[in-house]
Motif scaffolding. Structure first.
Motif, PDB file in Angstrom:
ATOM      1  N   ILE A 106       0.859  -1.191   0.000  1.00 54.86           N
ATOM      2  CA  ILE A 106       0.000   0.000   0.000  1.00 54.86           C
ATOM      3  C   ILE A 106       0.889   1.232   0.000  1.00 54.86           C
ATOM      4  O   ILE A 106       1.722   1.401   0.899  1.00 54.86           O
ATOM      5  N   SER A 107       0.746   2.097  -0.995  1.00 53.28           N
ATOM      6  CA  SER A 107       1.421   3.387  -1.011  1.00 53.28           C
ATOM      7  C   SER A 107       0.395   4.454  -0.654  1.00 53.28           C
ATOM      8  O   SER A 107      -0.552   4.692  -1.407  1.00 53.28           O
ATOM      9  N   ILE A 108       0.579   5.086   0.487  1.00 55.80           N
ATOM     10  CA  ILE A 108      -0.384   6.077   0.959  1.00 55.80           C
ATOM     11  C   ILE A 108      -0.547   7.203  -0.062  1.00 55.80           C
ATOM     12  O   ILE A 108      -1.670   7.614  -0.385  1.00 55.80           O
ATOM     13  N   GLU A 109       0.526   7.705  -0.592  1.00 57.33           N
ATOM     14  CA  GLU A 109       0.457   8.826  -1.524  1.00 57.33           C
ATOM     15  C   GLU A 109      -0.065   8.400  -2.890  1.00 57.33           C
ATOM     16  O   GLU A 109      -0.976   9.025  -3.436  1.00 57.33           O
ATOM     17  N   GLU A 110       0.482   7.346  -3.448  1.00 56.84           N
ATOM     18  CA  GLU A 110       0.120   6.969  -4.814  1.00 56.84           C
ATOM     19  C   GLU A 110      -1.296   6.408  -4.911  1.00 56.84           C
ATOM     20  O   GLU A 110      -1.888   6.406  -5.992  1.00 56.84           O
ATOM     21  N   GLU A 111      -1.830   5.925  -3.796  1.00 61.07           N
ATOM     22  CA  GLU A 111      -3.215   5.468  -3.813  1.00 61.07           C
ATOM     23  C   GLU A 111      -4.187   6.574  -3.425  1.00 61.07           C
ATOM     24  O   GLU A 111      -5.396   6.347  -3.300  1.00 61.07           O
ATOM     25  N   GLY A 112      -3.655   7.786  -3.233  1.00 66.87           N
ATOM     26  CA  GLY A 112      -4.507   8.941  -3.027  1.00 66.87           C
ATOM     27  C   GLY A 112      -5.004   9.165  -1.619  1.00 66.87           C
ATOM     28  O   GLY A 112      -6.003   9.863  -1.414  1.00 66.87           O
ATOM     29  N   TYR A 113      -4.299   8.614  -0.619  1.00 66.58           N
ATOM     30  CA  TYR A 113      -4.754   8.756   0.770  1.00 66.58           C
ATOM     31  C   TYR A 113      -3.933   9.758   1.571  1.00 66.58           C
ATOM     32  O   TYR A 113      -4.093   9.859   2.790  1.00 66.58           O
ATOM     33  N   GLY A 114      -3.042  10.497   0.903  1.00 69.33           N
ATOM     34  CA  GLY A 114      -2.163  11.415   1.614  1.00 69.33           C
ATOM     35  C   GLY A 114      -2.904  12.453   2.439  1.00 69.33           C
ATOM     36  O   GLY A 114      -2.499  12.780   3.561  1.00 69.33           O
ATOM     37  N   SER A 115      -3.998  12.984   1.905  1.00 71.55           N
ATOM     38  CA  SER A 115      -4.730  14.020   2.630  1.00 71.55           C
ATOM     39  C   SER A 115      -5.602  13.443   3.741  1.00 71.55           C
ATOM     40  O   SER A 115      -6.001  14.163   4.670  1.00 71.55           O
ATOM     41  N   GLU A 116      -5.910  12.162   3.670  1.00 78.50           N
ATOM     42  CA  GLU A 116      -6.761  11.522   4.672  1.00 78.50           C
ATOM     43  C   GLU A 116      -5.957  10.894   5.805  1.00 78.50           C
ATOM     44  O   GLU A 116      -6.450  10.772   6.933  1.00 78.50           O
ATOM     45  N   TYR A 117      -4.723  10.495   5.510  1.00 77.99           N
ATOM     46  CA  TYR A 117      -3.945   9.734   6.484  1.00 77.99           C
ATOM     47  C   TYR A 117      -3.543  10.610   7.666  1.00 77.99           C
ATOM     48  O   TYR A 117      -3.098  11.750   7.497  1.00 77.99           O
ATOM     49  N   THR A 118      -3.672  10.059   8.872  1.00 79.13           N
ATOM     50  CA  THR A 118      -3.259  10.739  10.103  1.00 79.13           C
ATOM     51  C   THR A 118      -2.127   9.948  10.737  1.00 79.13           C
ATOM     52  O   THR A 118      -2.290   8.756  11.039  1.00 79.13           O
TER      53      THR A 118
END
Length: 518
Positions: free
Chosen positions: A346-358
């Motif tokens: 799982i890539s947090i940024e490349e899967e589009g979760y960068g703004s959601e991840y805490t």
């Protein structure tokens, strides 16, 4: 391990192995003297030996070895102990106690069944009796292989200990491996040679001839590599290992799932998941949610909650503890077009979760988490009446057919290069979904690299590094970073072995000695 120790015929001890034939719900408890009379007794005792496969996340060799390898860091919470100690090769009191207890409890259950089974009246059903014996030997070999890889110098116990005989010295690893190979060969000669397509669904998870042969190949390659030997004593030669692996490839009915991402729930499209017991699983540990929130049942896959994204739900992925954060070097090592990268990590940024991840209190955050076996929101344990801490239920495939092909390539390299190339090509063709990425197989390093990409985060990398030699393992595992949390120094003096739990040494009355470097 006293003779008076109860055989618990109750949920957590005998019914915890999960699905199909492992869903056994006995109702009482008996002493050994009262037990082992009927085929049902023997069957329940066999289930109890299988049930130890499921025990304890902290005692799971998959988690320990991946964190100890170069492909993952410890992760977890900032205050978590143990995970980062495995990662940084640091001492910690009783860090490996769960594994030691798990494996010796399991070995005891195998030994007591093998000792007592002659008392059972099978009423002429010699086939069931022979199969139970073979399965117990397979399991004993499986448990000892994990033990001896982790600790190196372990007591070799092949019969239940009697009163006054509890202080068993550590055996030489050669003797342990000889016993493992002997048990696996005996199991392979007896277990049914049923093709995968003919296995009844309720029998998934039971050892087969193919599982025993595949594990024999794995044991041979590790032992001869790590110890620099040509064979496992007089018990298993290279020719034996080749014959075993070739038999699995040619006759088992196992094969590759057409698309790699469909092997795992977290990476497959909903309608394309190959299933919990698909054709690629040569030996698969069964899990279930049917513990329904009862921690003592040990029915669920505890590794899943440990590696899940820490304390938050993102997209299809469900929450967990954030252990085993993935090294970016692994993510970046995959070639363009290799479908295994996005199916494994799982890539947090490349899967589009960068703004959601805490971030929270996530330790050793890299931006990458393990995708294989990570919990998913669809049909999560709570939806089925369970608890996310105890009841994740994705099966763990201990031996995949792709692994068997790569073992076949390795064993045949140098003697039958065309065969080795064919096996190697099959794995790469599936990974890239074409034949345009084939590479001429010229050396063992190519196979080791392919194993890294194919089997990433499944519990094999650390052992593959160790069998390449301690200097090679140190070169791969050592990590220097401007962030001290990621500074890793593999301590060669340990030879890659883990520390024996101090409580066990203290209880041994001076019989056990600690491994070098600890």
């Amino acid at each position: 391990m006293k003779k008076l120790l109860f055989i618990f015929i109750a949920g957590g001890m005998l019914a915890s192995c999960g699905k199909g034939f492992l869903e056994t719900y006995p109702k009482d408890r008996k002493t050994i003297e009262e037990f082992y009379k009927t085929p049902t007794d023997a069957y329940q005792a066999l289930v109890s030996a299988y049930s130890m496969l499921n025990m304890d996340g902290y005692g799971n060799i998959l988690l320990t070895s991946e964190i100890a390898s170069d492909d993952a860091f410890g992760g977890g919470g900032n205050a978590d102990n143990g995970l980062q100690q495995w990662d940084k090769c640091q001492p910690m009191n009783d860090l490996n106690a769960a594994a030691w207890s798990k494996y010796y409890t399991a070995i005891y259950r195998c030994n007591i069944l093998l000792q007592q089974i002659e008392k059972v009246d099978f009423k002429g059903d010699t086939a069931s009796k022979s199969r139970y014996i073979a399965e117990a030997k397979f399991l004993r070999a499986y448990y000892y292989f994990d033990l001896v890889r982790m600790f190196g110098n372990v007591p070799l116990i092949t019969q239940p200990l009697e009163p006054g005989n509890y202080y068993i010295p550590q055996a030489k690893p050669d003797s342990v491996y000889d016993q493992i190979a002997s048990d696996l060969k005996a199991a392979a000669n007896t277990l049914p040679a049923v093709k995968f397509s003919s296995i009844p669904s309720g029998q998934y998870g039971r050892a087969t001839k193919w599982a025993a042969e595949a594990l024999l190949g794995r044991v041979f390659l590790y032992y001869t590599g790590y110890y620099g030997k040509q064979s496992i004593g007089n018990t298993c030669t290279k020719g034996d290992a080749i014959a075993a692996i070739e038999d699995v490839i040619a006759n088992s009915g196992h094969g590759l799932v057409p698309k790699f991402n469909n092997l795992f729930r977290a990476s497959a499209n909903t309608n394309e998941y190959a299933g919990q017991n698909n054709q690629e699983g040569v030996f698969t540990i069964q899990y279930t949610y049917l513990g329904l929130g009862d921690q003592n049942q040990n029915n669920g896959n505890r590794v899943q909650v440990m590696i899940g994204i820490r304390s938050q739900v993102l997209g299809p992925y469900y929450k967990g503890w954030g252990a085993q954060t993935v090294n970016p070097a692994l993510y970046n090592a995959y070639a363009p077009g290799d479908t295994r990268r996005n199916a494994s990590i799982i890539s947090i940024e490349e899967e589009g979760y960068g703004s959601e991840y805490t971030l929270g209190d996530q330790a050793q955050y890299t931006g990458y988490f393990t995708k294989k076996y990570t919990p998913v929101s669809d049909k999560k344990p709570e939806d089925l009446g369970g608890n996310f801490q105890w009841d994740n239920y994705d099966n763990y495939v201990v031996i995949r057919f792709a692994d068997v092909l790569l073992m076949g390539a390795e064993l045949n390299l140098g003697t039958d290069n065309a065969r080795a190339q064919s096996y190697y090509d099959q794995v790469r063709d599936r990974a890239f979904q074409d034949q345009l990425h084939r590479i001429a197989l010229t050396g063992i390093n190519q196979i080791w690299n392919e194993r890294r990409y194919e089997l990433a985060l499944e519990g094999h990398r650390y052992w593959d590094l160790l069998r390449q030699g301690i200097p090679a393992a140190k070169l791969a595992i050592d990590n220097t970073s401007s962030n001290p949390a990621f500074n890793i120094s593999f301590r060669s003096e340990t030879k890659g072995l883990l520390a024996i739990p101090e409580t066990q040494i203290n209880l041994s009355n001076g019989t056990l000695t600690q491994n070098t470097g600890w």
